[in-house]
Design an enzyme around this catalytic site. Structure first.
Site, mmCIF file in Angstrom:
data_model
loop_
_atom_site.group_PDB
_atom_site.id
_atom_site.type_symbol
_atom_site.label_atom_id
_atom_site.label_comp_id
_atom_site.label_asym_id
_atom_site.label_seq_id
_atom_site.Cartn_x
_atom_site.Cartn_y
_atom_site.Cartn_z
ATOM 1 N N LYS A 170 12.454 -8.962 2.812
ATOM 2 C CA LYS A 170 12.280 -8.023 1.698
ATOM 3 C C LYS A 170 13.241 -6.846 1.845
ATOM 4 C CE LYS A 170 8.408 -5.408 -0.394
ATOM 5 N NZ LYS A 170 6.970 -5.123 -0.299
ATOM 6 N N SER A 190 4.191 -6.102 -4.331
ATOM 7 C CA SER A 190 5.565 -5.721 -4.561
ATOM 8 C C SER A 190 6.566 -6.710 -3.949
ATOM 9 C CB SER A 190 5.817 -4.332 -3.965
ATOM 10 O OG SER A 190 5.603 -4.343 -2.564
ATOM 11 N N SER A 244 0.630 -6.317 -1.077
ATOM 12 C CA SER A 244 1.941 -6.786 -1.534
ATOM 13 C C SER A 244 2.428 -8.087 -0.933
ATOM 14 C CB SER A 244 2.994 -5.716 -1.286
ATOM 15 O OG SER A 244 2.931 -4.786 -2.319
#
Ligand code: GLN
Length: 505
Positions: free
Chosen positions: A84, A159, A183
């Protein structure tokens, strides 16, 4: 040439992949080529924000040569991993999906990445996410929204939406995300993959761009439990560079899962029976008005199945349910307002180009230009709840709620091994559907933020398919540092239930 890679390779587990490498039926280069071809072909999903094509191939060649030369192999030899965009990888961009970090390159490795590389992993690229990990739909990224590979009109969750889609669409084998309030688990649920958030402190946060430091934890997306166990084992453990990382020894999750497969329970609480887990389900979670009736019905059936398999499942009352989301949003926005104050245009990334901007306009302009709408909303909210006059009414009250939740959770784990809930109240929603209604967006976190408030591990398992065609699953949580039990339980479910199917494209 590409057809060759495409036909040759299909990934089911790290173990099988490495067997194929050892037998010589496959090379790391073939594998990286396979993923690169898919990443380019499925570019519309917008999962990657930075792709490290050339160096991944070079690393693959190096690993292939080392293997042929009989050199000692790392435990992640040739494993292709995406990370990420909030996880630092030395000399590579680290932008947290934000314009304010435009052009910024990381000066050091995060501990998690360092440990992956030491074991021979190939980091193929950085993955899209909501700006500073704030969001539940991956619509808040400066790079644009990520699409759910099962239905591109739908969101992948957030997210860590890019990380979930990368595993869902076979763009890499494993991905790392971060989980401050769900997330990892929520996008895993929306995409039909497995997502694990470990105990707070299990994995070092060194090199993880902070959102809310007392909640943040790196998490793992994968397709099967042994892979997740292996990655967890490698990246967990004390790190002198993160004072909140735990000194607790890291068990061999890989070995523990093998023992469990032979019918033994090496890490059960002293009150556990050998045959089954003692499982609590919160009545208020099942009866919550926002829960999709089909998800609710499936969970109730599932509880029945668990009982038949010898687990003891009890519905218990948890009257604190309504306090969880508000406490989470007060505390995390407060921490974010402090954490994000470092992005001022002096030290990192974007700086306003307005030559006339003096003090304090320079900061105002830089931050107004650099941050997106949701991040601004949270900085304002966090500054407000910390300000004199409101601190007692909001921040301090929310901290008290957190303390009460932690105490209640301790009591629950005196009686039970595990807490079970839906992961998300609904399946993946249409892009744009909740963008103008932040409160309804925040409710998507109803079942996941609890684990972050109390610091326990949670896993999302994509066990079911809704009649609307989208996947959904269950969330299991154990006491702090009981990841082994959690993975053992997950492994049992993913083997036992025929409906467990990871969609492949
Ligand atoms: N959706 C939650 C939020 O927006 C969780 C985010 C996260 O875990 N990083 O805060």
């Amino acid at each position: 040439m590409q057809i060759r890679y495409y036909l040759l390779f299909s990934f089911s587990s790290i173990h099988e992949y490495q067997e194929a490498l050892n037998q010589g039926s496959l090379s790391c280069r073939d594998t990286v080529m396979y993923y690169l071809e898919r990443i380019h072909r499925l570019d519309h999903l917008n999962a990657f924000v930075h792709l490290y094509e050339k160096e991944s191939l070079e690393k693959a060649d190096k690993l292939d040569a080392d293997r042929k030369a009989g050199k000692k192999k790392g435990r992640l030899h040739g494993v292709v991993i995406g990370i990420k965009d909030v996880i630092c990888y030395k000399d590579h961009p680290a932008t947290a999906g934000s314009h304010i970090l435009n052009g910024f390159h990381s000066l050091y490795h995060s501990t998690a990445v360092e440990r992956l590389i030491q074991e021979g992993a190939i980091i193929i690229g950085h993955l899209n996410c909501d700006e500073f990990a704030m969001g539940s739909s991956n619509e808040n990224s400066v790079y644009g929204r990520v699409r759910n590979a099962l239905d591109p009109e739908k969101v992948p969750g957030g997210s860590s939406g890019g990380s979930a889609v990368a595993v869902q669409a076979s763009l890499c084998m494993i991905s790392l995300g971060s989980d401050t309030g769900g997330s990892v688990r929520q996008p895993a649920d929306f995409c039909g993959v497995i997502g694990l958030k470990p105990t707070y402190g299990r994995i070092s946060r060194y090199g993880l761009i902070a959102y809310a430091s007392s909640f943040d934890q790196i998490g793992i997306f994968g397709r099967n439990i042994p892979d997740i166990g292996l990655i967890l084992e490698i990246i967990s453990g004390f790190d002198p560079r993160d004072a909140t990382s735990s000194r607790k020894p890291v068990p061999s999750f890989e070995k523990g899962l093998r023992i469990k497969a032979q019918g033994l329970r090496p890490e059960n609480g002293h009150r556990s029976s050998l045959n089954g887990f003692r499982i609590a389900v919160f009545k208020e979670a099942l009866d919550h008005p926002s829960l999709d009736p089909e998800i609710r019905a499936k969970l109730i059936d599932f509880i029945g199945d668990l009982r038949l398999k010898g687990h003891q499942v009890e519905e218990i009352s948890f009257d604190l349910m309504d306090y969880i989301v508000p406490a989470y949003y007060i505390l995390t926005t407060a921490e974010a307002s402090s954490n994000l104050s470092r992005f001022d245009g002096v030290r990192y990334g974007h700086r306003t180009l307005d030559p006339k901007a003096g003090y304090p306009e320079f900061y105002q302009k830089t931050r107004s230009e650099g941050f997106g709408k949701e991040v601004k909303r949270r900085i304002l909210l966090g500054t407000f709840v910390l300000s004199a006059g409101y601190y007692e009414a909001y921040f301090s009250k929310a901290q008290k709620v957190r303390r009460i939740l932690i105490e209640r959770t301790k009591l629950i784990f005196n009686e039970f091994d595990l807490i079970l809930s839906p992961t998300v109240p609904s399946t993946a929603f249409k892009s744009g559907e909740k963008s103008s209604d932040p409160v309804s967006m925040y409710l998507a976190d109803l079942y996941t933020v609890y684990a972050n408030l109390v610091g326990i591990p949670g896993i999302s398992l994509p066990l079911f398919t809704h009649t609307n065609g989208m996947p959904f699953g269950i969330q299991a949580m154990t006491n702090q540092f009981h990841e082994l039990s959690l993975l053992q339980f997950a492994s049992e479910l993913t083997q036992q239930f025929k409906s467990f199917e990871i969609p492949t494209l």
